[in-house]
Structure formats: C-alpha cells, structure tokens
Design a protein around this motif. Structure first.
Motif, PDB file in Angstrom:
ATOM      1  N   LEU A 149       0.610  -1.157   0.008  1.00 46.44           N
ATOM      2  CA  LEU A 149       0.038  -0.024   0.074  1.00 46.44           C
ATOM      3  C   LEU A 149       1.012   1.289  -0.003  1.00 46.44           C
ATOM      4  N   PHE A 189      -3.291   2.009   5.339  1.00 43.88           N
ATOM      5  CA  PHE A 189      -4.738   1.878   4.997  1.00 43.88           C
ATOM      6  C   PHE A 189      -5.258   1.454   6.673  1.00 43.88           C
ATOM      7  N   ARG A 228      -1.083  -6.302   1.379  1.00 47.25           N
ATOM      8  CA  ARG A 228      -2.083  -7.405   1.307  1.00 47.25           C
ATOM      9  C   ARG A 228      -1.514  -8.557   0.473  1.00 47.25           C
ATOM     10  N   SER A 245      -8.941   6.939   4.461  1.00 49.80           N
ATOM     11  CA  SER A 245      -8.826   6.072   5.570  1.00 49.80           C
ATOM     12  C   SER A 245      -9.132   6.878   6.883  1.00 49.80           C
ATOM     13  N   THR A 247      -8.599  -4.289  -1.675  1.00 48.41           N
ATOM     14  CA  THR A 247      -7.308  -3.905  -1.940  1.00 48.41           C
ATOM     15  C   THR A 247      -6.913  -4.933  -3.042  1.00 48.41           C
ATOM     16  N   GLU A 248      -6.650  -4.232  -4.336  1.00 48.49           N
ATOM     17  CA  GLU A 248      -6.327  -5.470  -5.547  1.00 48.49           C
ATOM     18  C   GLU A 248      -5.502  -4.860  -6.465  1.00 48.49           C
ATOM     19  N   GLY A 289      -8.971   0.244  -5.624  1.00 48.74           N
ATOM     20  CA  GLY A 289      -8.189  -0.868  -4.937  1.00 48.74           C
ATOM     21  C   GLY A 289      -6.780  -0.676  -5.572  1.00 48.74           C
ATOM     22  N   LEU A 329      -4.561   2.286  -4.460  1.00 48.40           N
ATOM     23  CA  LEU A 329      -3.861   2.539  -3.353  1.00 48.40           C
ATOM     24  C   LEU A 329      -2.831   1.917  -3.172  1.00 48.40           C
ATOM     25  N   ILE A 330      -2.100   1.036  -4.384  1.00 49.68           N
ATOM     26  CA  ILE A 330      -0.928   0.215  -3.975  1.00 49.68           C
ATOM     27  C   ILE A 330       0.268   1.021  -4.797  1.00 49.68           C
ATOM     28  N   ASP A 382       1.641  -2.170  -8.520  1.00 47.08           N
ATOM     29  CA  ASP A 382       0.721  -2.840  -9.190  1.00 47.08           C
ATOM     30  C   ASP A 382       1.434  -3.864 -10.466  1.00 47.08           C
TER      31      ASP A 382
END
Length: 330
Positions: free
Chosen positions: A12, A16, A26, A131, A275-276, A298, A301-302, A305
C-alpha cells in the motif's frame, strides 16, 4: 488448458486504516489460465476479517489442477457450472471465473463487454477511499484530491465529524466497517441532513441489521451482510443499496445474475473492490455500465501494481479496448 498460480504481495502507498485494523500490505493470489498462445488472469486477496487463507487456496488449486486442465474450452457460463461442482471458496472461485472470462475473450478476440452485450458508455465514477484518521487530516486529503467522489472510513460515529463532512457539499459516502451502535444508526436514519451522504455502508456487524429502516433518511448499503444473491430478499426491509464485490459472490458470472436480481428488487447497486491489483480491478470495471455506484480504487492504493488493463483515473473508469478483460502482466 494450463493452470498456473502465484502468491504476490501488494504494498500500500500509505497505511490503510479502517475499523477492522491498519494495513500496509495485502497478500494476493494470481491465477493464470492459458490455452494456445492466450493467457487469462484472475486474482483474490487475503482479507483477515473474511478469514481468507491463501495457502489453503494454493492447496485447493493443486488438488483441482488435473480436473481444470482437462477441461475443453467451453462458454464461461458452462465453465462456471463445472467450477461449482468442485466446492471452491467464493474468493478463489472468483479468481478462476475471471481468469476464464479473460482467456475466453482473448481466444474469441472479443471483450467481456462485447460477449455480454453490455454498455461501455456513461460509466459511473468511482470513489476514492479516505482512511480512518483525524477529521482535519481526512478533509485535507479530500480537498487535495482530483477525484470527485469520496468514501470516508470511520470507526464509530462522531456527530461533529458528520457535520464537518456534510458542510463540504461534496459527493461523500460513509463506511463504518460495522462499527456503529444501534443508537448511532437510529440517529443517522432519523436525521434529514444524512440524506446528503450518497450512502452509508455496512453500519453494523454481520446479521445485526434489524435496527435499520430502509424508509429512513440514510441510504444504508449492505457490504458484508450481502455476500451473494441469496441475501437480497432477506435484506429488503433494511437496506436501500447493496455492494456487490466479485470475490464475495464468486466472480463475474454470479455478479451478472446478482445485478439482475438486485435490479428486480429495486436496490441501488455498487460494484466494489478489496485492495487489489489491476487484475481484480479490470474485472470490476466491466460492470460499471450496469450499476449506480462504483468503488474501484483498489489498484490506486498500491505502489507495486503488477498488471495493466482497465483502470480508474481520478474516478473515471477507463476500459481497456483489448479482448477479454484486457489484462496483461507487467
């Protein structure tokens, strides 16, 4: 057909924070189905409050591998019926179902939109998640953002915070992740100002929704209370809206059926996400022409990717023009 799978870690961009806890990463399970020169991708993630153990999913995939690889290329809806016979957890079922839709579309040289005769126009905008945090910091994030729609996470109800958010006159939803009390819910649904929130998501823990009144001012939205199509009729007196997530219901195939049923029952519908990476988000994006709300931030937020496909830019859904779900690994 060949099946491959790999555990990944999603980092992330910042911590989060939600009512369930604080997260910096995650774990994800990437599923690949391939045939000839085409590869389709699906994904599921480890969510502790859903008690998801990806190691168990890996063992299940190894156990099913021969059966899956022996399958001929058939229509995805028929492939989904085959998967149902294997007794698979909905999160893993979703990864396999989405991977197969991606593969099938690439083999047919048609997008999911084309295969299902869906619209790619007038797609709803996605929210960006803010958040849990100090209210001034949350408002500062909102004011700095280029997005138009916001989902503000809260842990319990602070009436002063509610007033401050409403005073912004922006498109804001509240998500308490099941942290409201009965008294909080009564106050919200009896307060006319609360109808200015686009929706209020999952106010109470699972199966504790009977204090909610659909006729009140709050647009209550079921998340964890609405895991699959079987929940829809039961929730009618309590919720105006439902959050359909592919991992909860088992993938794109059941999501299409769930959207149809929810429409019949006059719900407002959101397509949501965990979260993906862009693997999972690309699958969600193709349904945004069928729903009233989207929460598909999702991958935004990372920081790592590992795929590309459809994406969300400042809330706007940008669909990939490529076949299947348009997913490619970087």
């Amino acid at each position: 057909m060949e099946l491959r799978f790999e555990l990944k870690q999603l980092q992330l961009k910042e911590t989060f924070s939600i009512a369930y806890g604080n997260y910096n990463k995650r774990e994800a399970l990437l599923v690949e189905l391939s045939y000839q020169n085409c590869k389709g991708y699906g994904e599921c993630v480890a969510i502790d409050y859903y008690q998801i153990n990806l190691q168990h999913f890996v063992l299940k995939l190894k156990e099913m591998q021969v059966q899956i690889e022996a399958q001929k290329i058939i229509h995805p809806k028929n492939f989904f019926q085959f998967l149902l016979n294997l007794n698979i957890h909905p999160f893993l079922l979703s990864a396999l179902d989405c991977a197969y839709w991606d593969l099938f579309g690439k083999l047919e040289n048609k997008s999911f939109i084309e295969l299902n005769h869906l619209t790619a126009e007038n797609l709803v905008e996605s929210t960006i998640t803010i958040s849990v945090g100090e209210i001034g910091h949350q408002i500062e994030k909102i004011n700095r953002s280029k997005w138009n729609k916001f989902k503000v996470k809260c842990k319990g109800l602070n009436k002063d915070h509610v007033e401050k958010l409403l005073s912004l006159s922006l498109d804001i939803a509240l998500d308490s992740n099941a942290s409201f009390t009965d008294e909080n819910c009564i106050w919200l649904q009896e307060n006319a100002e609360v109808k200015k929130f686009s929706y209020l998501e999952q106010p109470k823990p699972i199966d504790q929704y009977r204090i909610l009144k659909k006729e009140g001012f709050a647009n209550w939205m079921a998340d964890e209370d609405c895991q699959n199509i079987d929940a829809l009729e039961e929730l009618i007196p309590y919720y105006k809206s439902v959050n359909i997530k592919l991992m909860k219901c088992g993938g794109l195939t059941p999501a299409l059926e769930m959207i149809r049923k929810a429409r019949e029952l006059h719900y407002k519908i959101m397509i949501g996400c965990m979260t993906e990476s862009s693997v999972g988000i690309s699958a969600g994006c193709v349904l945004t022409g069928l729903v009233d709300y989207a929460d598909l931030d999702g991958a935004n937020l990372i920081s790592n990717d590992y795929a590309s496909g459809s994406f969300v830019e400042n809330g706007k859904i940008i669909l990939s023009p490529k076949p299947g779900l348009g997913i490619e690994l970087k």
